[in-house]
Design a protein around this motif. Structure first.
Motif, PDB file in Angstrom:
ATOM      1  N   THR A  84      56.687  71.429  38.162  1.00  0.00           N
ATOM      2  CA  THR A  84      56.764  70.104  38.672  1.00  0.00           C
ATOM      3  C   THR A  84      58.328  69.756  38.715  1.00  0.00           C
ATOM      4  N   ALA A  85      59.175  70.575  37.908  1.00  0.00           N
ATOM      5  CA  ALA A  85      60.601  70.002  38.082  1.00  0.00           C
ATOM      6  C   ALA A  85      60.556  70.789  39.777  1.00  0.00           C
ATOM      7  N   VAL A  86      59.782  72.239  39.805  1.00  0.00           N
ATOM      8  CA  VAL A  86      60.963  72.347  41.824  1.00  0.00           C
ATOM      9  C   VAL A  86      59.759  71.364  42.743  1.00  0.00           C
ATOM     10  N   ARG A  87      58.672  70.463  42.573  1.00  0.00           N
ATOM     11  CA  ARG A  87      57.980  69.664  43.477  1.00  0.00           C
ATOM     12  C   ARG A  87      58.501  68.481  43.482  1.00  0.00           C
ATOM     13  N   GLU A  88      59.258  68.193  42.769  1.00  0.00           N
ATOM     14  CA  GLU A  88      59.811  66.310  41.939  1.00  0.00           C
ATOM     15  C   GLU A  88      61.539  66.839  43.277  1.00  0.00           C
ATOM     16  N   ILE A  89      62.196  68.120  43.030  1.00  0.00           N
ATOM     17  CA  ILE A  89      63.702  67.863  43.159  1.00  0.00           C
ATOM     18  C   ILE A  89      63.103  68.079  44.571  1.00  0.00           C
ATOM     19  N   ALA A  90      62.019  68.952  45.214  1.00  0.00           N
ATOM     20  CA  ALA A  90      62.378  69.233  46.573  1.00  0.00           C
ATOM     21  C   ALA A  90      62.201  67.674  47.004  1.00  0.00           C
ATOM     22  N   GLU A  91      61.222  66.401  47.023  1.00  0.00           N
ATOM     23  CA  GLU A  91      60.403  65.744  47.080  1.00  0.00           C
ATOM     24  C   GLU A  91      61.798  64.696  47.165  1.00  0.00           C
ATOM     25  N   GLU A  92      62.134  64.193  46.435  1.00  0.00           N
ATOM     26  CA  GLU A  92      63.350  63.532  45.879  1.00  0.00           C
ATOM     27  C   GLU A  92      64.861  63.637  47.160  1.00  0.00           C
ATOM     28  N   THR A  93      64.415  65.055  46.928  1.00  0.00           N
ATOM     29  CA  THR A  93      66.362  65.845  47.282  1.00  0.00           C
ATOM     30  C   THR A  93      66.052  66.176  48.703  1.00  0.00           C
ATOM     31  N   GLY A  94      65.602  66.654  48.920  1.00  0.00           N
ATOM     32  CA  GLY A  94      64.735  68.121  50.046  1.00  0.00           C
ATOM     33  C   GLY A  94      65.896  69.072  50.080  1.00  0.00           C
ATOM     34  N   PHE A  95      65.969  69.803  48.626  1.00  0.00           N
ATOM     35  CA  PHE A  95      66.972  70.581  47.826  1.00  0.00           C
ATOM     36  C   PHE A  95      65.887  72.543  47.401  1.00  0.00           C
ATOM     37  N   GLU A  96      65.995  73.070  47.508  1.00  0.00           N
ATOM     38  CA  GLU A  96      65.552  74.128  46.950  1.00  0.00           C
ATOM     39  C   GLU A  96      66.129  74.442  46.116  1.00  0.00           C
ATOM     40  N   VAL A  97      65.992  75.067  44.982  1.00  0.00           N
ATOM     41  CA  VAL A  97      66.259  75.467  43.823  1.00  0.00           C
ATOM     42  C   VAL A  97      66.377  76.771  42.932  1.00  0.00           C
ATOM     43  N   ARG A  98      67.334  77.018  42.069  1.00  0.00           N
ATOM     44  CA  ARG A  98      66.776  78.421  41.422  1.00  0.00           C
ATOM     45  C   ARG A  98      66.977  78.198  40.024  1.00  0.00           C
ATOM     46  N   LEU A  99      65.497  77.543  38.966  1.00  0.00           N
ATOM     47  CA  LEU A  99      66.118  77.229  38.137  1.00  0.00           C
ATOM     48  C   LEU A  99      66.313  78.510  37.271  1.00  0.00           C
TER      49      LEU A  99
END
Length: 332
Positions: A84-99
């Motif tokens: 959820t964290a990765v998907r929501e970050i991508a949907e809200e911000t467009g960013f790819e992340v490293r947890l």
């Protein structure tokens, strides 16, 4: 309920030295809250372009609420919390992340339910923001400015935890995965190394790759037993890794040549990457206990459920953070 354990050590001068952080997400997390609605998100950070030694944090503006907050969103059916964290970050911000390290959770009432939000530290590694219905602007600011901008005290407290975690740089991670649920040893007449995963174990394995996705692992090695290999293979396929089978990372080797196995783990950590090791129920708790004893994070809990995951963070070879995710199965 997800728990946190923080221990302080003192140096030779008697001053408080660097502390570590331990967080958990239990297998049955829903039973710890009254009518919970789960969500997950992160404190997004990046290094300042003006000074790489300084950090910038993302504060998002949500037009629907006209507030400034951290990136987060509700769990969708079939998701575990890291997914959820990765998907929501991508949907809200467009960013790819490293947890990074799990920061814990916050709770607050919404109507007659309890909103439960789990937050990670997450480094932005790519992507680009475009204004959308949920978020119309993102401000990249220093910690003090972010604290002033955030609309809620709960978010400010989460930001404070993130700043503390970034105060000790993580230069290596190690992900330990216990093999998924297998047929019972009591009813298995053959070679124990050939004992396979059962129906529950196969379902657990379905969700492990997506749960690990956000941590950006770099390689995978499995202990010899078939149940370890069956757990590791879908992960390796998901990430496009070559699966290495190595008996040194199983229980037999841990019991018979512990000193040599410890050197193997130390070598993995020294690489400064994020390898996955799929192992067994004796080795993993013992390795976590050993790394805890020689690091900066004294721990008291080491038990690891089948398909449970330890995400261990290191600074200069010393353990400074431990997150235990007890189950990859979706939140219920």
């Amino acid at each position: 309920m997800g728990s946190a354990q923080r221990e302080e050590q003192k140096d030779t001068a008697g001053k408080v030295a660097v502390t570590g952080r331990y967080q958990t997400i239990p297998a049955k997390v829903a039973q710890d809250f009254t009518r919970p609605t789960f969500a997950a998100g992160a404190v997004l950070w990046r290094r300042s372009s003006d000074n790489p030694e300084e950090f910038e944090f993302a504060v998002i503006h949500r037009p629907h609420y006209d507030d400034y907050s951290l990136a987060k969103g509700k769990v969708d059916p079939g998701e575990n919390l890291p997914m959820t964290a990765v998907r929501e970050i991508a949907e809200e911000t467009g960013f790819e992340v490293r947890l990074g390290q799990l920061l814990g959770h916050v709770t607050y009432p919404v109507a007659k339910r309890t909103k439960v939000v789990f937050y990670w530290l997450a480094e932005v590694t790519g992507g680009e923001f475009s204004s959308n219905n949920e978020v119309d602007t993102i401000a990249w600011v220093d910690a003090a400015t972010a604290r002033e901008m955030l609309s809620y005290e709960l978010d400010r407290n989460v930001l404070d935890k993130a700043v503390k975690r970034l105060g000790v740089p993580v230069d290596a991670r190690l992900i330990l995965v216990r093999h998924a649920h297998a047929f019972s040893r009591r009813t298995w007449a053959g070679n124990d190394h050939l004992r396979p995963l059962d129906k529950k174990g196969l379902r657990q394995v379905e969700f492990l790759p997506a749960m690990l996705q956000g941590y950006r692992p770099t390689s995978i090695v499995s202990a010899l037993p078939d149940r370890c290999q069956q757990t590791a293979q879908p992960i390796a396929q998901h990430f496009g890794f070559e699966l290495t089978i190595d008996e040194d990372f199983g229980d037999d080797a841990w019991v018979s040549r512990m000193a040599a196995v410890k050197k193997r783990f130390e070598a993995l950590i020294a690489q400064g990457e994020c390898p996955i090791v799929v192992s067994q129920g004796l080795t993993i708790p013992d390795v976590v206990a050993w790394l805890s004893a020689k690091g900066r994070l004294p721990l008291e809990e080491f038990d690891t459920k089948k398909a449970g995951v330890w995400v261990l963070s290191f600074h200069q070879g010393e353990l400074i953070g431990a997150d235990y995710l007890a189950s990859p199965l979706p939140i219920k």
